[in-house]
Motif scaffolding. Structure first.
Motif, PDB file in Angstrom:
ATOM      1  N   ALA A   1      51.953  64.418  44.698  1.00  0.00           N
ATOM      2  CA  ALA A   1      50.934  65.470  44.783  1.00  0.00           C
ATOM      3  C   ALA A   1      49.921  65.147  45.865  1.00  0.00           C
ATOM      4  CB  ALA A   1      50.238  65.631  43.432  1.00  0.00           C
ATOM      5  N   ALA A   2      49.720  63.854  46.128  1.00  0.00           N
ATOM      6  CA  ALA A   2      48.742  63.419  47.134  1.00  0.00           C
ATOM      7  C   ALA A   2      49.366  63.171  48.501  1.00  0.00           C
ATOM      8  CB  ALA A   2      48.041  62.150  46.660  1.00  0.00           C
TER       9      ALA A   2
ATOM     10  N   ASP B   1      54.802  61.584  40.133  1.00  0.00           N
ATOM     11  CA  ASP B   1      54.353  62.966  40.347  1.00  0.00           C
ATOM     12  C   ASP B   1      52.943  62.987  40.938  1.00  0.00           C
ATOM     13  OD1 ASP B   1      56.730  64.000  39.373  1.00  0.00           O
ATOM     14  OD2 ASP B   1      55.965  64.299  37.336  1.00  0.00           O
ATOM     15  N   GLU B   2      52.087  62.101  40.460  1.00  0.00           N
ATOM     16  CA  GLU B   2      50.716  62.018  40.989  1.00  0.00           C
ATOM     17  C   GLU B   2      50.728  61.573  42.448  1.00  0.00           C
ATOM     18  OE1 GLU B   2      46.829  59.186  40.302  1.00  0.00           O
ATOM     19  OE2 GLU B   2      47.878  59.899  38.503  1.00  0.00           O
TER      20      GLU B   2
ATOM     21  N   ASN C   1      47.963  53.657  41.428  1.00  0.00           N
ATOM     22  CA  ASN C   1      48.484  54.798  42.180  1.00  0.00           C
ATOM     23  C   ASN C   1      47.741  55.055  43.488  1.00  0.00           C
ATOM     24  OD1 ASN C   1      50.438  55.257  40.293  1.00  0.00           O
ATOM     25  ND2 ASN C   1      49.623  57.206  39.548  1.00  0.00           N
ATOM     26  N   ASP C   2      46.409  54.880  43.480  1.00  0.00           N
ATOM     27  CA  ASP C   2      45.654  55.182  44.694  1.00  0.00           C
ATOM     28  C   ASP C   2      46.050  54.265  45.849  1.00  0.00           C
ATOM     29  OD1 ASP C   2      44.368  53.182  43.091  1.00  0.00           O
ATOM     30  OD2 ASP C   2      42.598  53.319  44.364  1.00  0.00           O
TER      31      ASP C   2
ATOM     32  N   ALA D   1      55.483  60.146  35.687  1.00  0.00           N
ATOM     33  CA  ALA D   1      54.183  60.806  35.876  1.00  0.00           C
ATOM     34  C   ALA D   1      53.401  60.156  37.017  1.00  0.00           C
ATOM     35  CB  ALA D   1      53.377  60.769  34.581  1.00  0.00           C
ATOM     36  N   ASN D   2      53.499  58.842  37.142  1.00  0.00           N
ATOM     37  CA  ASN D   2      52.863  58.154  38.278  1.00  0.00           C
ATOM     38  C   ASN D   2      53.423  58.687  39.586  1.00  0.00           C
ATOM     39  OD1 ASN D   2      52.803  56.393  35.861  1.00  0.00           O
ATOM     40  ND2 ASN D   2      51.687  54.982  37.170  1.00  0.00           N
TER      41      ASN D   2
END
Length: 321
Positions: A211-212, A207-208, A180-181, A204-205
């Protein structure tokens, strides 16, 4: 002449059979061309004008063989080549030709990291099984037919409707997915809005990631159907994706594609983007790569360098160019 083409799975492998079916139907116009696959992959051939009939694998092999016998085929083109298809050919006694999997060469290449498999695309490997019928590759892309009339304004927010990059973040196995990063870092530098695509397993990935990154990125994972996702990649300015079915389907629309490879390698499977004019293969040479043919649940060595060390700048430059 009545021809049956066989490929039971999986999504990416089946999508690469479409040029064979098209060439059979167009170059043998008097032939009746049927295709058989698992029920789960029926959608790949829905609406395909080159298939006269789509058969589905039954719960038992006996039932499937009964269906095939009832059709009275003149020829079978076996593009799967496993025990089940061997039994079908044996028990129906229909003349046939079979796709050569190069199993031993693939095993040696995987185990010893030797490059023994010729860099021939899977489509061209499949076509060899049809050549006995006088059929030749027409050099055209794969086929995929969207099932419904979709509209961007019902699938995307207004901020993304005038142009976007589709980022396919889903893949069956962990070692095919970028962390994800790194996805976040790439998305932040892309000039256009980004639409994340994938199933519920990566919602969920997504959503993360949003969020960033904020409103620039829209998470459609687990929201859009497969047909809607295919429609979106067909409308995207550019596509970034991993070694997964939706990325391969996207090749049907000849959009610029960044094909990202981690623990698997395109040359082993022969599934690099096919007949797409503008492609970037994003990967990295490592002694431990490939670690598997189809992907694993975790990096066997724990470092996951095949994805973590991929040069993000080349991806950003390709997408922004």
């Amino acid at each position: 002449m009545k021809i049956l083409v066989i490929r039971f799975s999986s999504m990416g492998d089946i999508i690469y059979t479409t040029p064979v079916v098209r060439c059979l139907k167009k170059q043998l116009p008097d032939a009746e061309v049927h295709f058989i696959t698992k029920p789960a992959f029926k959608y790949i051939y829905d609406n395909n004008p080159y298939v006269d009939k789509l058969l589905l694998l039954k719960p038992t092999l006996k039932e499937t063989i009964q269906d095939i016998r009832a059709e009275g085929y003149d020829y079978i083109v076996d593009l799967h080549n496993n025990l089940r298809t061997a039994l079908i050919k044996l028990r129906t006694r229909v003349p046939s030709s079979t796709y050569h999997k190069q199993t031993i060469l693939k095993w040696l290449s995987l185990k010893f990291k030797w490059k023994l498999v010729p860099p021939v695309h899977l489509v061209d490997r499949y076509m060899k099984a049809a050549e006995v019928l006088g059929v030749k590759n027409d050099g055209q892309p794969i086929d995929y037919y969207i099932k419904a009339q979709h509209q961007l304004n019902t699938l995307l927010p207004a901020t993304h409707q005038s142009g976007f990059v589709a980022f396919v973040i889903g893949a069956t196995h962990f070692t095919k997915r970028m962390p994800n990063d790194k996805i976040i870092s790439i998305c932040k530098e892309i000039n256009l809005p980004v639409v994340l695509l994938g199933g519920n397993d990566v919602k969920a990935n997504g959503d993360e990631i949003i969020a960033a990154t904020g409103e620039k990125v829209y998470n459609a994972c687990g929201i859009t159907t497969l047909d809607e996702s295919v429609f979106l990649v067909s409308k995207a300015q550019k596509i970034i994706g991993f070694d997964t079915g939706l990325t391969h389907i996207a090749e049907a629309f000849d959009r610029p594609i960044v094909s990202v490879w981690g623990g698997t390698v395109p040359e082993l499977l022969g599934v690099q983007p096919y007949k797409v004019k503008d492609v970037l293969i994003a990967d990295i040479e490592l002694e431990c790569r490939p670690c598997s043919k189809f992907g694993l649940a975790a990096c066997p060595l724990g470092h996951f360098k095949c994805m973590r060390d991929i040069d993000e700048n080349q991806i950003k430059q390709f997408v922004n160019s």
